[in-house]
Design a protein around this motif. Sequence first.
Motif, short mmCIF file in Angstrom:
data_model
loop_
_atom_site.label_atom_id
_atom_site.label_comp_id
_atom_site.label_asym_id
_atom_site.label_seq_id
_atom_site.Cartn_x
_atom_site.Cartn_y
_atom_site.Cartn_z
N ALA A 177 0.79 -1.21 0.00
CA ALA A 177 0.00 0.00 0.00
C ALA A 177 0.84 1.28 0.00
CB ALA A 177 -0.93 0.01 1.20
N PHE A 231 -1.52 1.27 -8.88
CA PHE A 231 -2.41 2.40 -8.68
C PHE A 231 -1.54 3.53 -8.16
CE2 PHE A 231 -5.16 -1.31 -7.99
CZ PHE A 231 -6.10 -1.06 -8.96
N VAL A 256 0.53 2.84 -5.17
CA VAL A 256 0.44 1.43 -4.75
C VAL A 256 0.79 0.51 -5.92
CG1 VAL A 256 -1.05 -0.33 -3.76
CG2 VAL A 256 -1.51 2.07 -3.28
N GLU A 286 -3.36 -12.73 1.75
CA GLU A 286 -3.84 -11.82 2.78
C GLU A 286 -4.67 -10.70 2.16
OE1 GLU A 286 -0.79 -11.29 6.27
OE2 GLU A 286 0.18 -10.98 4.35
N ASN A 287 -5.31 -9.91 3.02
CA ASN A 287 -6.00 -8.72 2.52
C ASN A 287 -4.99 -7.85 1.80
OD1 ASN A 287 -7.69 -8.88 5.54
ND2 ASN A 287 -8.72 -9.00 3.57
N GLY A 288 -5.38 -7.40 0.64
CA GLY A 288 -4.49 -6.50 -0.10
C GLY A 288 -3.40 -7.21 -0.86
N ALA A 289 -3.43 -8.55 -0.91
CA ALA A 289 -2.41 -9.28 -1.65
C ALA A 289 -2.56 -9.06 -3.16
CB ALA A 289 -2.49 -10.77 -1.33
N GLY A 290 -3.74 -8.67 -3.59
CA GLY A 290 -3.93 -8.39 -5.01
C GLY A 290 -4.84 -9.38 -5.71
N SER A 326 -8.21 -9.64 -5.79
CA SER A 326 -9.32 -9.03 -6.52
C SER A 326 -8.81 -8.25 -7.73
CB SER A 326 -10.11 -8.09 -5.61
OG SER A 326 -10.69 -8.83 -4.57
N THR A 327 -7.68 -7.60 -7.55
CA THR A 327 -7.14 -6.82 -8.66
C THR A 327 -6.81 -7.74 -9.84
OG1 THR A 327 -6.23 -5.28 -7.07
CG2 THR A 327 -5.36 -5.17 -9.30
N GLN A 363 -10.35 -3.62 -15.15
CA GLN A 363 -9.18 -2.77 -15.07
C GLN A 363 -8.14 -3.30 -16.05
OE1 GLN A 363 -8.27 -3.15 -10.94
NE2 GLN A 363 -9.56 -1.43 -10.36
N GLN A 417 -16.56 -9.14 -5.33
CA GLN A 417 -16.42 -9.09 -3.88
C GLN A 417 -17.43 -8.12 -3.28
OE1 GLN A 417 -12.45 -8.11 -2.65
NE2 GLN A 417 -12.86 -8.58 -0.52
N GLU A 473 -14.85 -14.12 -3.02
CA GLU A 473 -15.50 -14.21 -1.71
C GLU A 473 -17.02 -14.34 -1.83
OE1 GLU A 473 -13.94 -11.85 1.39
OE2 GLU A 473 -12.05 -11.50 0.35
N ASN A 533 -8.65 4.15 1.62
CA ASN A 533 -7.41 3.65 1.02
C ASN A 533 -6.77 2.51 1.81
OD1 ASN A 533 -7.67 5.52 -1.00
ND2 ASN A 533 -6.39 7.04 0.00
N GLY A 590 -8.97 -4.09 3.77
CA GLY A 590 -10.13 -4.48 4.56
C GLY A 590 -9.81 -4.76 6.02
N1 LIG Z 1 -8.81 1.37 -7.30
C1 LIG Z 1 -7.74 1.30 -6.49
N2 LIG Z 1 -7.04 2.42 -6.22
C2 LIG Z 1 -5.95 2.36 -5.42
N3 LIG Z 1 -5.52 1.25 -4.83
C3 LIG Z 1 -6.20 0.10 -5.05
C4 LIG Z 1 -7.34 0.08 -5.89
N4 LIG Z 1 -7.82 -1.19 -5.93
C5 LIG Z 1 -6.98 -1.92 -5.15
N5 LIG Z 1 -6.01 -1.15 -4.62
C6 LIG Z 1 -4.91 -1.60 -3.77
O1 LIG Z 1 -4.31 -2.68 -4.39
C7 LIG Z 1 -3.94 -3.66 -3.43
C8 LIG Z 1 -4.55 -4.98 -3.78
O2 LIG Z 1 -5.96 -4.93 -3.56
P1 LIG Z 1 -6.97 -6.12 -3.80
O3 LIG Z 1 -8.32 -5.59 -3.63
O4 LIG Z 1 -6.63 -6.78 -5.09
O5 LIG Z 1 -6.63 -7.10 -2.61
P2 LIG Z 1 -7.30 -8.47 -2.24
O6 LIG Z 1 -6.22 -9.48 -2.28
O7 LIG Z 1 -8.49 -8.73 -3.05
O8 LIG Z 1 -7.69 -8.19 -0.73
P3 LIG Z 1 -9.00 -8.61 0.11
O9 LIG Z 1 -8.73 -9.97 0.62
O10 LIG Z 1 -9.03 -7.63 1.24
O11 LIG Z 1 -10.17 -8.52 -0.79
C9 LIG Z 1 -4.35 -3.11 -2.08
O12 LIG Z 1 -3.24 -2.49 -1.49
C10 LIG Z 1 -5.40 -2.10 -2.43
O13 LIG Z 1 -5.41 -1.08 -1.45
#
Ligand SMILES: Nc1ncnc2c1ncn2[C@@H]1O[C@H](COP(=O)(O)OP(=O)(O)OP(=O)(O)O)[C@@H](O)[C@H]1O
Lengths: 315, 322, 322, 498
Positions: free
Chosen positions: B5, D16, D19, D40-44, D46-47, D56, D88, D169, D398, D401
């Motif tokens: 982040a 991003f 990030v 983990e949360n934020g591992a990426g 969903s992205t 995206q 999600q 999820e 920002n 979760g």
């Molecule tokens: N639109 C966005 N703008 C800025 N940062 C973003 C955006 N979407 C995701 N991020 C960042 O990218 C990283 C990966 O997010 P992502 O949602 O893919 O995580 P995740 O693995 O799905 O987590 P979770 O288990 O919490 O759903 C995180 O640090 C998040 O804050």
Amino acid sequence: AQTATTAAPAAGETEATTAAPAAPAEKKVVGVMIGDMSAQFHAYIMDGMKKEAEKYPDVEFVYVDGKFDPNVQMGQAENFIAEAVDAIVYIPGDAAAAKNLVDKVSTAGIPLIGVNTEVLPEDMDKLTSYAGSVTIESGILLGEAFAKVMGGKANMIELQGFYGHEPQIMRHEGILEAFKSFPDMKILKEDSGEWNRDKAMQKMENIINSDLNGKFDAVICHNDEMAIGAMKALEAAGMLDKVKVAGIDATPEALKYMKEGKIAFTVFQDARGQGAKGIEIAVKVINGETVEKRYTIPYVTVMPEEADKYLALYE
Amino acid sequence: MSEVAVKPNNDLSKSVKAFLTKYSIYFILVLLVAILTFLSPAFLKPVNLINIVRQISLIAIVGFGVTMIIITTGIDLSSGSVIAVAGIVASKFAHPDTYPLAVALILGLGVGLLAGAINGFFVSIVKLPAFIATLGMMLSFRGVGYILSEGHPITNFTKEYDFIGSGYWLGLPLMIYILFGAAVLSYVILRHTKTGKCIYAIGGNQQAAVVSGINVKKNLMFVYSYAGMMSALAGIMLSSRLSSGQPTAGLTYEMDAISSAVIGGTSLSGGIGTIQGTLIGALIIGVLNNGMDLMHINAYYQQVVKGSIIVLAVILDKARNR
Amino acid sequence: MSEVAVKPNNDLSKSVKAFLTKYSIYFILVLLVAILTFLSPAFLKPVNLINIVRQISLIAIVGFGVTMIIITTGIDLSSGSVIAVAGIVASKFAHPDTYPLAVALILGLGVGLLAGAINGFFVSIVKLPAFIATLGMMLSFRGVGYILSEGHPITNFTKEYDFIGSGYWLGLPLMIYILFGAAVLSYVILRHTKTGKCIYAIGGNQQAAVVSGINVKKNLMFVYSYAGMMSALAGIMLSSRLSSGQPTAGLTYEMDAISSAVIGGTSLSGGIGTIQGTLIGALIIGVLNNGMDLMHINAYYQQVVKGSIIVLAVILDKARNR
Amino acid sequence: MEEQYILEMVDISKSFPGVQALKGAGIKVRKGSVHALMGENGAGKSTLMKILGGLQPADSGKIILKGQEVSFSSPSESLKNKISMIHQELTSIPHMTVAENIYLGREPLAGKVFVKDSDQNARATELLQGLGIQIDPKIKMVRLSIAQMQLIEIAKAISYNSEIIIMDEPTSAITEREVEHLYTMIRNLTKKGVAVIYISHKLNEIFNIADEVTVMRDGEYVNTKKIEELTRQDIISMMVGRELTHMFPKVEVEIGEPVLEVKNLTRAGKFNNISFTLHKGEILGLAGLMGAGRTEVMESLFGLVPANSGEVLIKGKPVNIKSASDAKKNGLAFITEDRKLTGLFLPHSVKDNIIAASLDRFVVGGIFMNEKSVNGICEDQKKLLRIKTPTIEQKVKNLSGGNQQKVLLAKWLLTDADIIILDEPTRGIDVGAKSEIHALMGELVKTGKSVIMISSELPEILGMSDRIIVMHEGKLTGEVSRQDATQDVLMSFATGTI
Ligand SMILES: Nc1ncnc2c1ncn2[C@@H]1O[C@H](COP(=O)(O)OP(=O)(O)OP(=O)(O)O)[C@@H](O)[C@H]1O
Ligand SMILES: Nc1ncnc2c1ncn2[C@@H]1O[C@H](COP(=O)(O)OP(=O)(O)OP(=O)(O)O)[C@@H](O)[C@H]1O
Ligand SMILES: [Mg+2]
Ligand SMILES: [Mg+2]
């Protein structure tokens, strides 16, 4: 427009006899269409009307506000036709847009009395009568008087009414007309104060701060409200001794400022007289008396020494 | 839970960018001033700058209250009508030899407070959409203005009342001091008081605010009443400046006030906005109006230019919320 | 905690209630009509009813486009200005012996489409808040109207052009047929086409619309362009009705159109709204204006009454969204 | 490799502003298999999936679909390529019907323009029946519960007849019974050759349904393994990058006198005659299936929605709680289940979120906020809860979760309440953050506070609670002590089979 509108009065009569109990007994009704109640000048016309109307307790007068929107006035005329009023007194918000309204009312056979503002020349005939002035003359008088006051030579700012409003267009034309014989009366800048003291004051403040500062010696305004606004801006800038301001209407406030020497002169339009005349004609018409086609109430230039005389009219 | 982040690629460019986006609206103002100074030498004279600030003082003051309302996700379309009503009421008590100045002021502000409270009642208790509640009150209050004044301007004021709108103190118009006072008061309320925190919270997420034990109704009542009072203050100033309390005063001022807030970065979806932003927004509008007059731009074209620049300013400022 | 809050549990009363809430806005209209008929015998005459419908046709037609925009969570403040510009453009081509009627109509509607597309561009592509984008365009388009007309009304039309606003067919004004046509077209688009579903979806949850593969930009462009065209249609009708294309035409009509939509149940937060609701909303406003004129209510009080009734109507209608 | 991959995502990077969400991440999915994506949360996670779904664009990298390199610039392109996705974030449109929601963007048309509503409803009925979901397709989405909405989203994703279905999820809002139902649906799909990419933080589910597991950490690919080759501990250490010993670190605390007594609390149509007692130092688990009414009880207890009848005693004294502020005054705190809807102020700073429920404590001179003490205390909270944020001025939207959840906890801990209600406190939270939150619950009861924890995750309930009460259809159906509690016992109470 023929089929339905001609049917209107007929329908009105049949219904009137079987009307609900709330219907008043045979009181004649005159619809009065004010151009724009928020315009100072129209408010004074209405004052004159209401005063005159007190003389006729057996006639009901209904005042409606056209909000300077000819479409609103059209709707009100339609409402009056539907109601089958006995006469309509009409201050047009706009001449060009009055055409169909005049047609409708005359087709419906309801007497239509114009007040203050003329409709298009070809439609004037369709009015039962007209009490008022010729709008362009106010501009001509204003221009001529200004030429006289300034000795035929001036650099002026013109603050016009709301762009697109009938009196704005005609007064501007009148002023230009008057200045044809005074080639040294020059307009340096035209702008709009929207009939409004507030807007005119802001415009004047900005002009004072522009490169025109020192280059103009007169401000010609399409009404007194704007003249007062311009005057206040000039006064605050300490320029009132070098710049002359004048407007149209002879409102009490303008007359007061004239006495104080802050406004050069004004052009009187007998608002109350016009209003009163309109009501008087309407009553005559519904009583079957004959009226003239036109009662011209001329504009008069008012110089400071006559201010008191005109102020007295408002008492 | 990773470090993803926070990973700036380039510290310098990032902080420059952050600075620019945070203060973008200031740069738009500076840019506008620079252009106008270049095009019209009269623009930058102190007397003209004072003139601009005085001219915007009314919409800015109205804008401060409106800003708070917009932050709570509301809107106020009735400001212009409150200006008229409050101006008329104050004017009625400002004739020489009747009451001391305080009476006119208290009644004028009081009527604004009342009007605002009526808006607040509809929005917070009856839970109407603010747009429609204040639209209705825009009509009603304007009508009240006509009724109270019988359609005519109210004139002839005491010297003290006249001084509010035309007086000077230490070389500056009194109106500028009032503007400054209203700005500081509004700023402090929004930034440094509990009420301010509640206003932001309600706008950020009303349900969360309720769950957090924030009294939403009370705070909304406060915000609308405060905005009513600010409009009334502007109404008093306007009537004094014009030496006349008029039923037509303040027509469409609500749009200028809302524009100031939005140009200044207040988000119409709530939760975001500042008093200083609104002040800058009002200055942008004022500078534009004044500059175009100084440059003698044809009035017809002025509207086109003004509309376009408002849109342009918001486009340039958009980066801020990205 | 221990008090009784809501206790319905009665099937009949429940279904009556459901019916009432679903159609509450119709009942408000019927109630208003009943009251006015009782108070003013002239009210219920056919010719007066025709009047009312003709008078509201303009704001209703504008309202149909605005309804779609509001459903997408947008707003359109530029409608009044588009009315003026389109009226002027059409008027310019409506002089006798110049062009056939179609030219005036196509150019008038075309200019509305273009204006709407400009709004749509700012909202969907540049992603500005609709409020500020259309506020800017309100100013700009109005300026364009003045420039095109040079500040003067444009008069002298062909018979055919005049017929649009003043003609009758089978005993009814042509304007009523146009209103009816616009209503049906808008209703069908919103209720029975794919575009309509997209409009609701975008307003209900834009993110959801995107992930379902809906082209949000294209649909928003459509909605704003359509609304621009509806305003232009109103502009053409107005210029014909008045025999004059005017730069001041349609001032503040946008507020009436928005009010119609909101009174008719369209939610300013998007996703909810119907064309028939907007028509009813416009009728409520029209019936009010007409009724108050017929009842000879003082014009100053009319504003107070109108404002209050708008608020009241929305309060009564609120149950619907509960 | 014995069979061809239907999908390969290789070396995908995405950043991003500020990030780097993905750094050379990837996944390879076989036809007809369930491929779990963990991290983990934020591992990426969903992205990565949003890139696949066309939401995206990737900065770099390749997507190979059935041997062909592809790239999607919009969801509709991805859908056309037979890839559908359960997002999600719930993506329902409240005021449209279930059928309209399902067929949004691909309505059955007459003449290319007009939507055939009756056709659409018939199709929806058929679809839902086929999946065993009893929901009328003609009712509006807004009338469904969150869980029902999630079922509709699942049905919608399936209805595209895709070859690849991404489930990000999918079980965050539904309970065990529906999860079982989802397993059946997934197994039917894979039998037909559909590939499912399954993202979840719930390890149980992974072991139940997945064939293969890919783990991501910090936006990078870590490893892919068959499920048979893995243990729970393996997955966790791949995700976290370290050993995580205590999963449910239960702290033994002496249970004291009753602090909260609820007697016959009733709200018409929602719950009936709810009575229970909470003691000092106790963690009381509240279990049940979806829509059992657990949240509703807590909402009434907290004064958000009035109950019709019943009595509440705190420390032996009857109280009348009519609003959240009454509740706070009586020492209650309520960490709600939906942090976005009722918990956080997303556009605002961490700091402003933390202080939102205890503004009074920072007021000086009757009105002003004491900024210095605000900053100090928020910094303390940030350290105490290990909230990962560069500064307390950072906007909450920002944060990841898990960190958002910690901010929510911080807000309520600051009120210094004695009775803390936690509604689904670890929903959508990764294992690392989860164990931190569990540890924190231990800390709380150690200092003499009491906790009510609602959870739909039975292992969590079993691991953390001193005592467990169970609800079923608005009624309290059972109470078990920690010693006697098993999954089976709880399930039979929760389904009302005892
Ligand atoms: N639109 C966005 N703008 C800025 N940062 C973003 C955006 N979407 C995701 N991020 C960042 O990218 C990283 C990966 O997010 P992502 O949602 O893919 O995580 P995740 O693995 O799905 O987590 P979770 O288990 O919490 O759903 C995180 O640090 C998040 O804050
Ligand atoms: N304010 C509300 N409006 C409409 N429906 C609601 C509301 N709050 C809760 N619900 C729904 O009502 C049902 C019962 O609610 P509740 O949340 O109390 O059940 P629960 O046992 O807590 O289940 P969950 O595991 O979903 O939290 C749920 O399906 C929920 O989605
Ligand atoms: Mg995710
Ligand atoms: Mg729940």
